[in-house]
Scaffold this active site. Sequence first.
Site, PDB file in Angstrom:
ATOM      1  N   THR A   1       0.812  -1.217   0.000  1.00  0.00           N
ATOM      2  CA  THR A   1       0.000   0.000   0.000  1.00  0.00           C
ATOM      3  C   THR A   1       0.848   1.270   0.000  1.00  0.00           C
ATOM      4  OG1 THR A   1      -0.190  -0.217   2.415  1.00  0.00           O
ATOM      5  CG2 THR A   1      -2.000  -1.079   1.085  1.00  0.00           C
ATOM      6  N   ASP A   2       0.160   2.415  -0.117  1.00  0.00           N
ATOM      7  CA  ASP A   2       0.818   3.726  -0.187  1.00  0.00           C
ATOM      8  C   ASP A   2       0.784   4.452   1.158  1.00  0.00           C
ATOM      9  OD1 ASP A   2       1.044   3.374  -3.034  1.00  0.00           O
ATOM     10  OD2 ASP A   2      -1.079   3.827  -3.132  1.00  0.00           O
TER      11      ASP A   2
ATOM     12  N   SER B   1       1.080   8.756   5.113  1.00  0.00           N
ATOM     13  CA  SER B   1       0.481   8.739   3.779  1.00  0.00           C
ATOM     14  C   SER B   1       1.590   9.076   2.796  1.00  0.00           C
ATOM     15  CB  SER B   1      -0.657   9.749   3.659  1.00  0.00           C
ATOM     16  OG  SER B   1      -1.093   9.841   2.325  1.00  0.00           O
ATOM     17  N   ARG B   2       1.908   8.134   1.902  1.00  0.00           N
ATOM     18  CA  ARG B   2       3.037   8.346   0.993  1.00  0.00           C
ATOM     19  C   ARG B   2       2.681   9.263  -0.162  1.00  0.00           C
ATOM     20  NH1 ARG B   2       3.577   2.677   2.235  1.00  0.00           N
ATOM     21  NH2 ARG B   2       5.175   2.442   3.826  1.00  0.00           N
ATOM     22  N   VAL B   3       1.400   9.593  -0.311  1.00  0.00           N
ATOM     23  CA  VAL B   3       1.004  10.607  -1.297  1.00  0.00           C
ATOM     24  C   VAL B   3       1.146  11.990  -0.675  1.00  0.00           C
ATOM     25  CG1 VAL B   3      -0.922  11.503  -2.665  1.00  0.00           C
ATOM     26  CG2 VAL B   3      -0.506   9.050  -2.547  1.00  0.00           C
TER      27      VAL B   3
END
Length: 516
Positions: A336-337, A362-364
């Site tokens: 997941t991101d 949260s990698r975004v």
Amino acid sequence: MIFTKEELELEFEIENEDVGQVITVKDGVAFVAGLDNLRVGEMVEFTGKSIFGMALNLEKDQVGCIVFGDDQEIKQDDQVIALNRLVDVAVGEELLGRVVDGLGLLIDGKNEITATLERKNAERKAPGVITRKSVAEPLLTGYKIVDSMLPIGRGQRELIVGDRQTGKTTIAIDTILNQKFYNQEDIEVFCVYVGIGQKKSSILNLQHLLEKQNALRYTTIVAATAAQSASLQYMAPYTGCAIAEYFRDNGKHALIIYDDLSKHAAAYRQLSLLLRRPPGREAFPGDVFYAHSRLLERACKLNENFGLGSLTALPIVETQAGDLSGYIPTNIISITDGQIFMEKDLFFKGIRPAVNVGSSVSRVGSKAQPYALKLVTGNLRYQLAQYREYQVFAQFDNDIDDVTRGVLNRGALLTEVLKQAPNAPMELYKQVIIILAAAYGFISPFIKDFKRDLSAILTYEAELFNFISQGSLNQLFKPIFELYHFADKEDFNFNKNPLLFCLKYFNAVFFVKQNS
């Protein structure tokens, strides 16, 4: 469970090599001989029983099939026919507002769908890199702590992980409820909830909640309850993903929730062990990682050449005693991101949602965050982390200097502001206003004791929302903070905006009201 050919609209030609016979059948798994041309994932029919299955294990002399129905009706030497097609399910907007089982068949007792639905393979290859686009549009959960510090974008995969009874499902369900604020006339985000191994009463409660909140109209529930076979529990997330992909592939936006993949992994482990696959770490087969990765990789944002649709995935995973190093949690964290980690200790302290900001990511990031919210959150995450670090030392020493006391007071205030009741997602403009009021020190003067009395924050928040909802003020401020108005406009500046003046005016009114 018994299906007819008419229900699944099966059309096939029977050839000599497509017919086999059952060797053994037990616990939802049948071993079949004579089907030499069968593919993994292909459907079979147990003739004379109207029971269907799927090939999952291809061996030299036999094929291992999982059974979608009552395996007690199948006997040794029964004929088995290969249907020359992979497992497929009905998809389309007609499924919105309905409850289906792990194979996409209606189970809610309502009227049958008269329209001819399109059918899609339950398992499909994930879109390639060439078809994708970077995630940049926000998908708001309605939770202040998530939208401000762990923003989720359309096309992202964000894991919700934690022990049982810590509010994981609540965050996911409230994300569905929050879409009603932006799904008025033209529905923006279509939702699919996949319940794997849940109690039937939990699915019914969810259905009633969504109906009550007017959110079922844009939601499909896929239910493979604990009472159903491991085969249906294994197929449910793939079926739900196919239903959600219909919207993505037609240039629309979809959200899918897998609740939860721990139970899905357990169902897959059960089937794998019955198929005599060797167990590995924590008794799971080694390819359980692949089972989840090929599912979650189907969530993405498509580019302009493919319709700009998106599919956002929120998988849920249960941990044991907060251990993130377990096999399934580490697998899905790597796929997941980002992850939202729900901590049991925070939950029992009354800090709800019990999100551990330090272990969550949260990698975004802020790329998918509305610009107005990005401005007010600033270093919010740093302040909370600093507060929790200072809090550990402050409990041993009453003689604290003014700077440290300020950090503790500010952290206590922000922690209280970020609390939120379940099933009450908050609109974006309300999130911006209350976080702005906390960040700019508008609430602090009304708190007498930061250590014991923080109840004034709830009163302040309720009075503030009541104040801005009045007539002309609501018309002035609400449109300013709608979802996309300031998603990426960097010329937006609160200091040049009348909102700060509004807060100053409200504080004066609130002060008079408190002291009258």
